[in-house]
Design a protein around this motif. Structure first.
Motif, short mmCIF file in Angstrom:
data_model
loop_
_atom_site.label_atom_id
_atom_site.label_comp_id
_atom_site.label_asym_id
_atom_site.label_seq_id
_atom_site.Cartn_x
_atom_site.Cartn_y
_atom_site.Cartn_z
N PRO A 1 26.34 -83.11 22.43
CA PRO A 1 27.63 -82.89 23.09
C PRO A 1 27.49 -82.74 24.61
O PRO A 1 26.45 -82.31 25.11
CB PRO A 1 28.13 -81.57 22.48
CG PRO A 1 27.33 -81.37 21.25
CD PRO A 1 26.01 -82.05 21.47
N SER A 2 28.54 -83.09 25.31
CA SER A 2 28.58 -82.95 26.77
C SER A 2 30.02 -83.04 27.24
O SER A 2 30.80 -83.84 26.71
CB SER A 2 27.77 -84.07 27.42
OG SER A 2 27.97 -84.10 28.83
N THR A 3 30.37 -82.26 28.22
CA THR A 3 31.64 -82.44 28.94
C THR A 3 31.34 -82.93 30.35
O THR A 3 31.72 -84.03 30.75
CB THR A 3 32.43 -81.12 29.00
OG1 THR A 3 32.75 -80.73 27.66
CG2 THR A 3 33.72 -81.29 29.80
N ARG A 4 30.60 -82.09 31.11
CA ARG A 4 30.37 -82.36 32.54
C ARG A 4 29.56 -83.64 32.78
O ARG A 4 29.99 -84.52 33.53
CB ARG A 4 29.59 -81.19 33.18
CG ARG A 4 30.43 -80.05 33.64
CD ARG A 4 29.62 -78.77 33.54
NE ARG A 4 29.45 -78.49 32.14
CZ ARG A 4 30.28 -77.74 31.44
NH1 ARG A 4 31.26 -77.15 32.03
NH2 ARG A 4 30.12 -77.57 30.14
N THR A 5 28.39 -83.71 32.16
CA THR A 5 27.47 -84.81 32.51
C THR A 5 28.07 -86.15 32.12
O THR A 5 28.01 -87.12 32.88
CB THR A 5 26.12 -84.59 31.79
OG1 THR A 5 25.71 -83.24 32.00
CG2 THR A 5 25.06 -85.53 32.32
N ARG B 1 21.35 -89.11 26.74
CA ARG B 1 21.12 -87.68 26.43
C ARG B 1 20.66 -87.60 24.99
O ARG B 1 21.25 -88.23 24.09
CB ARG B 1 22.40 -86.85 26.61
CG ARG B 1 22.24 -85.44 26.05
CD ARG B 1 23.38 -84.52 26.39
NE ARG B 1 23.32 -84.11 27.80
CZ ARG B 1 24.03 -83.10 28.30
NH1 ARG B 1 24.85 -82.40 27.53
NH2 ARG B 1 23.95 -82.79 29.58
N HIS C 1 16.62 -82.37 32.97
CA HIS C 1 18.00 -82.80 33.20
C HIS C 1 18.06 -83.11 34.70
O HIS C 1 18.56 -82.32 35.50
CB HIS C 1 18.94 -81.65 32.82
CG HIS C 1 20.39 -82.01 32.74
ND1 HIS C 1 20.92 -83.18 33.25
CD2 HIS C 1 21.45 -81.33 32.20
CE1 HIS C 1 22.24 -83.19 33.03
NE2 HIS C 1 22.58 -82.08 32.38
N GLN D 1 21.23 -82.91 36.93
CA GLN D 1 21.67 -81.52 37.10
C GLN D 1 20.79 -80.80 38.13
O GLN D 1 21.29 -80.10 39.02
CB GLN D 1 21.63 -80.77 35.76
CG GLN D 1 22.09 -79.32 35.83
CD GLN D 1 23.59 -79.17 36.04
OE1 GLN D 1 24.36 -79.83 35.37
NE2 GLN D 1 24.00 -78.30 36.95
N PRO E 1 24.86 -73.97 35.57
CA PRO E 1 25.06 -75.40 35.25
C PRO E 1 26.20 -75.64 34.29
O PRO E 1 26.67 -76.79 34.17
CB PRO E 1 23.72 -75.80 34.62
CG PRO E 1 23.12 -74.52 34.11
CD PRO E 1 23.59 -73.45 35.03
N GLY E 2 26.69 -74.58 33.60
CA GLY E 2 27.73 -74.76 32.60
C GLY E 2 27.17 -75.41 31.34
O GLY E 2 26.15 -76.09 31.41
N PRO E 3 27.80 -75.21 30.19
CA PRO E 3 28.95 -74.34 30.00
C PRO E 3 28.52 -72.86 30.00
O PRO E 3 27.39 -72.55 29.66
CB PRO E 3 29.47 -74.76 28.60
CG PRO E 3 28.26 -75.31 27.89
CD PRO E 3 27.39 -75.92 28.94
N1 CP Z 1 25.58 -78.94 32.68
C1 CP Z 1 25.71 -79.78 31.63
O1 CP Z 1 24.79 -80.55 31.28
O2 CP Z 1 26.92 -79.66 31.00
P1 CP Z 1 27.37 -80.58 29.77
O3 CP Z 1 26.52 -80.20 28.59
O4 CP Z 1 28.84 -80.25 29.57
O5 CP Z 1 27.14 -82.01 30.14
#
Ligand code: CP
Length: 301
Positions: free
Chosen positions: A50-54, A103, A131, A134, A258-260
């Motif tokens: 899963p990922s939102t940002r990347t 990823r 990463h 990041q 770095p989130g989340p």
């Molecule tokens: N920082 C980061 O990799 O966030 P995601 O998992 O939402 O991509």
């Protein structure tokens, strides 16, 4: 800016000069002094985690470079019919695509793919390994606020063991001349960290007044696999970035994540939303860093 990036697998594999080239290119893009034109390039995204940002950030970066982002839905791909990963990436490459962004939950998969295809492979996070985008956006954000990082003291706080962000930060920051310390529960600091030339913090509250930035990491509950963690309350008490801990920092020191975020565990909301945090700057800068990576992989090809 003549240097070319064949792949972007990890900051461990990039020299200091290339790291500076990527950071400078991202700065020029942010200042609107450089335009990236990757028209007609097709950038394929393979996200096995899963990922939102990347994911979104790479997609936006691809579009801003005038290239076409193609996101493969892993669940409905032919992997579900038993196709191997190797066959899958060879078929994607055979369609004359131009780059792969990957990823994966296993460290080493982007590197493996990069050995099998003739197009650039960009690691969007692999297992506990790295990463790199990041790490670069964290360093870019620190430089924006603190200037040259040479001699600056950066603390990486939290679940070092399971964090690919920690590894990319350590490799990248050391190559920028920063002093790096790590802090966290003893069983979440891997013994290999001693080989990384970083200081292992023994007293967090004594260390905090000496640092210029704290990169607070998420506890990766999904990766603990039998490791006994302190309770959430104990973790927050011993290692959480609370308002009290924030008040120990120097006036100019900044807080990254770095989130989340696990709010109320590694980072209190009062800090996450407070004036010292640069978390949304990191997210914005991620687009410029990813545009710079794509440009250095694909321009003049
Ligand atoms: N920082 C980061 O990799 O966030 P995601 O998992 O939402 O991509």
């Amino acid at each position: 800016m003549k240097k070319h990036l064949n792949h972007c697998i990890g900051l461990r594999f990039l020299d200091s000069e290339m790291i500076q080239i990527i950071l400078k290119k991202a700065a020029l893009i942010k200042q609107k002094k450089a335009i990236v034109d990757l028209s007609e390039k097709i950038i394929v995204q393979l996200f096995f985690e899963p990922s939102t940002r990347t994911r979104l950030s790479f997609e936006i970066a691809t579009q801003k470079c005038k290239a076409s982002p193609m996101v493969i839905d892993i669940e409905t791909s032919s992997l579900s019919k038993g196709e191997s990963l190797l066959d899958m990436v060879k078929n994607i490459s055979a369609m004359n695509t131009d780059a792969l962004i990957v990823r994966h939950s296993h460290g080493g998969v982007p590197h493996f793919i990069s050995q099998q295809v003739s197009i650039p492979v960009i690691n969007a996070g692999d297992g506990y390994h790295e990463h790199p985008s990041q790490g670069l956006l964290d360093i870019f954000t620190m430089q924006e606020r603190l200037g040259d990082l040479s001699g600056k003291h950066i603390l990486i706080l939290g679940d070092i063991m399971h964090s690919r962000v920690a590894k990319s930060n350590i490799w990248g920051l050391k190559k920028c001349g920063a002093k790096v310390s790590v802090a966290g529960p003893e069983n979440l600091i891997p013994s290999v960290i001693k080989e990384f030339d970083v200081d292992i913090c023994e007293n967090l509250d004594e260390l905090l007044p000496t640092v210029d930035a704290v990169n607070v990491l998420r506890i990766q509950f999904e990766r603990q696999h039998g490791i006994s963690l302190p309770s959430v309350e104990d973790y927050r008490k011993s290692f959480g970035m609370t308002s009290d801990r924030q008040s120990l920092l120097k006036d100019h020191a900044i807080i990254l994540h770095p989130g989340p975020i696990n709010r109320g565990i590694e980072l209190d909301s009062s800090v996450a939303d407070g004036s010292r945090n640069v978390i949304l700057d990191q997210v914005e800068n991620g687009v410029y860093i990813r545009m710079a990576i794509l440009a250095l992989c694909l321009e003049n090809q």
